[in-house]
Design a protein around this motif. Sequence first.
Motif, PDB file in Angstrom:
ATOM      1  N   UNK A  77     -41.914  85.369  42.146  1.00 25.69           N
ATOM      2  CA  UNK A  77     -41.870  84.021  42.722  1.00 25.69           C
ATOM      3  C   UNK A  77     -40.645  83.274  41.671  1.00 25.69           C
ATOM      4  N   UNK A  78     -39.889  82.222  42.317  1.00 21.04           N
ATOM      5  CA  UNK A  78     -38.919  81.731  41.479  1.00 21.04           C
ATOM      6  C   UNK A  78     -38.981  80.235  41.740  1.00 21.04           C
ATOM      7  N   UNK A  79     -38.633  79.360  40.647  1.00 22.85           N
ATOM      8  CA  UNK A  79     -38.522  78.098  41.050  1.00 22.85           C
ATOM      9  C   UNK A  79     -37.239  77.543  40.184  1.00 22.85           C
ATOM     10  N   UNK A  80     -36.442  76.752  41.054  1.00 26.36           N
ATOM     11  CA  UNK A  80     -35.255  76.040  40.240  1.00 26.36           C
ATOM     12  C   UNK A  80     -35.706  74.981  39.420  1.00 26.36           C
ATOM     13  N   UNK A  81     -35.139  75.154  38.144  1.00 26.58           N
ATOM     14  CA  UNK A  81     -35.589  74.007  37.130  1.00 26.58           C
ATOM     15  C   UNK A  81     -34.352  72.876  37.012  1.00 26.58           C
ATOM     16  N   UNK A  82     -34.840  71.609  37.046  1.00 24.70           N
ATOM     17  CA  UNK A  82     -33.908  70.334  37.160  1.00 24.70           C
ATOM     18  C   UNK A  82     -33.123  70.264  35.996  1.00 24.70           C
ATOM     19  N   UNK A  83     -32.114  71.263  35.772  1.00 30.01           N
ATOM     20  CA  UNK A  83     -30.908  71.031  34.599  1.00 30.01           C
ATOM     21  C   UNK A  83     -29.931  71.829  35.285  1.00 30.01           C
ATOM     22  N   UNK A  84     -28.668  71.223  34.572  1.00 29.68           N
ATOM     23  CA  UNK A  84     -27.451  71.991  34.774  1.00 29.68           C
ATOM     24  C   UNK A  84     -27.029  71.543  36.378  1.00 29.68           C
ATOM     25  N   UNK A  85     -26.355  72.300  37.036  1.00 28.19           N
ATOM     26  CA  UNK A  85     -26.182  72.063  38.600  1.00 28.19           C
ATOM     27  C   UNK A  85     -27.119  72.649  39.264  1.00 28.19           C
ATOM     28  N   UNK A  86     -28.278  72.060  39.471  1.00 23.75           N
ATOM     29  CA  UNK A  86     -29.440  72.705  40.006  1.00 23.75           C
ATOM     30  C   UNK A  86     -29.022  72.985  41.671  1.00 23.75           C
ATOM     31  N   UNK A  87     -28.249  72.196  42.201  1.00 24.20           N
ATOM     32  CA  UNK A  87     -27.851  72.329  43.713  1.00 24.20           C
ATOM     33  C   UNK A  87     -27.211  73.387  43.822  1.00 24.20           C
ATOM     34  N   UNK A  88     -26.628  74.297  42.632  1.00 29.61           N
ATOM     35  CA  UNK A  88     -25.742  75.432  42.887  1.00 29.61           C
ATOM     36  C   UNK A  88     -26.769  76.769  42.501  1.00 29.61           C
ATOM     37  N   UNK A  89     -28.094  76.553  42.319  1.00 31.05           N
ATOM     38  CA  UNK A  89     -28.800  77.638  41.979  1.00 31.05           C
ATOM     39  C   UNK A  89     -29.830  78.135  43.244  1.00 31.05           C
ATOM     40  N   UNK A  90     -29.468  79.157  43.550  1.00 29.82           N
ATOM     41  CA  UNK A  90     -30.524  79.922  44.769  1.00 29.82           C
ATOM     42  C   UNK A  90     -31.429  80.937  44.330  1.00 29.82           C
ATOM     43  N   UNK A  91     -32.538  80.761  44.883  1.00 30.14           N
ATOM     44  CA  UNK A  91     -33.509  81.960  44.706  1.00 30.14           C
ATOM     45  C   UNK A  91     -34.021  82.264  46.186  1.00 30.14           C
ATOM     46  N   UNK A 123     -17.973  81.906  40.693  1.00 33.19           N
ATOM     47  CA  UNK A 123     -17.139  81.015  40.543  1.00 33.19           C
ATOM     48  C   UNK A 123     -17.022  80.542  42.097  1.00 33.19           C
ATOM     49  N   UNK A 124     -17.078  79.177  42.196  1.00 33.61           N
ATOM     50  CA  UNK A 124     -16.564  78.665  43.791  1.00 33.61           C
ATOM     51  C   UNK A 124     -15.360  77.952  43.742  1.00 33.61           C
ATOM     52  N   UNK A 125     -14.943  77.708  44.838  1.00 32.39           N
ATOM     53  CA  UNK A 125     -13.559  77.002  45.060  1.00 32.39           C
ATOM     54  C   UNK A 125     -13.439  75.776  44.578  1.00 32.39           C
ATOM     55  N   UNK A 126     -14.611  74.845  44.559  1.00 29.69           N
ATOM     56  CA  UNK A 126     -14.610  73.603  43.959  1.00 29.69           C
ATOM     57  C   UNK A 126     -14.632  73.480  42.600  1.00 29.69           C
ATOM     58  N   UNK A 127     -14.924  74.835  41.728  1.00 34.44           N
ATOM     59  CA  UNK A 127     -14.569  74.594  40.419  1.00 34.44           C
ATOM     60  C   UNK A 127     -16.267  74.989  39.848  1.00 34.44           C
ATOM     61  N   UNK A 128     -17.285  74.884  40.650  1.00 34.60           N
ATOM     62  CA  UNK A 128     -18.681  74.888  40.412  1.00 34.60           C
ATOM     63  C   UNK A 128     -18.850  76.510  40.035  1.00 34.60           C
ATOM     64  N   UNK A 129     -19.890  76.611  39.509  1.00 37.36           N
ATOM     65  CA  UNK A 129     -20.536  78.243  39.686  1.00 37.36           C
ATOM     66  C   UNK A 129     -21.810  78.394  40.290  1.00 37.36           C
ATOM     67  N   UNK A 130     -21.921  79.117  41.240  1.00 35.34           N
ATOM     68  CA  UNK A 130     -23.229  79.459  42.064  1.00 35.34           C
ATOM     69  C   UNK A 130     -23.898  80.457  41.273  1.00 35.34           C
ATOM     70  N   UNK A 131     -25.323  80.191  41.033  1.00 33.99           N
ATOM     71  CA  UNK A 131     -26.132  81.015  40.375  1.00 33.99           C
ATOM     72  C   UNK A 131     -27.161  81.584  41.396  1.00 33.99           C
ATOM     73  N   UNK A 132     -27.251  82.920  41.495  1.00 33.66           N
ATOM     74  CA  UNK A 132     -28.334  83.430  42.547  1.00 33.66           C
ATOM     75  C   UNK A 132     -29.287  84.318  41.629  1.00 33.66           C
ATOM     76  N   UNK A 133     -30.574  83.891  41.696  1.00 33.37           N
ATOM     77  CA  UNK A 133     -31.576  84.609  41.236  1.00 33.37           C
ATOM     78  C   UNK A 133     -32.467  85.436  42.152  1.00 33.37           C
TER      79      UNK A 133
END
Length: 152
Positions: A77-91, A123-133
Amino acid sequence: MKMSRAVLAVGLVLGLSGAAWAGTPAAGLGQAWPNTTDLSRSPHYHVYSFTQGGVRYIQVNALDGTVLGAVGTVGGEFIVLPMGNAARVATPQQPAAGSDAATPAAAPTPVYRDSSTTITATPMSDGSTQLQATPAVTTDVCDAVTCSTHGA
């Protein structure tokens, strides 16, 4: 699944509250340059892992030390922590909530893997980075029929 998330949430709360009480292995979580080993599988990222109360916390930083995101994980089980760009973290339990307009600018790069968890960075087209756990896929386990007739 809801029970597992509740157990994970309680574990995270207890783990984080325990970190406040003692000099714990989770010390450094959220920092640009925590005093621990960089476990990244990519030269383009820094990855740090902390364990507290049975919960593994995995943090991904950019090369300049900027925290991109972090997850807590226990028992698949995973949970996204509220740090960095949490909106770009997927589990598996929580999809990324980033901008719908951004698209991948490159293929996902594996940045972390242990016996139970894999994390990729895209890397995303808007300059952000999406993380996938995701849970790590174990390739060295065979089914009962194969193992019994051909060995492990």
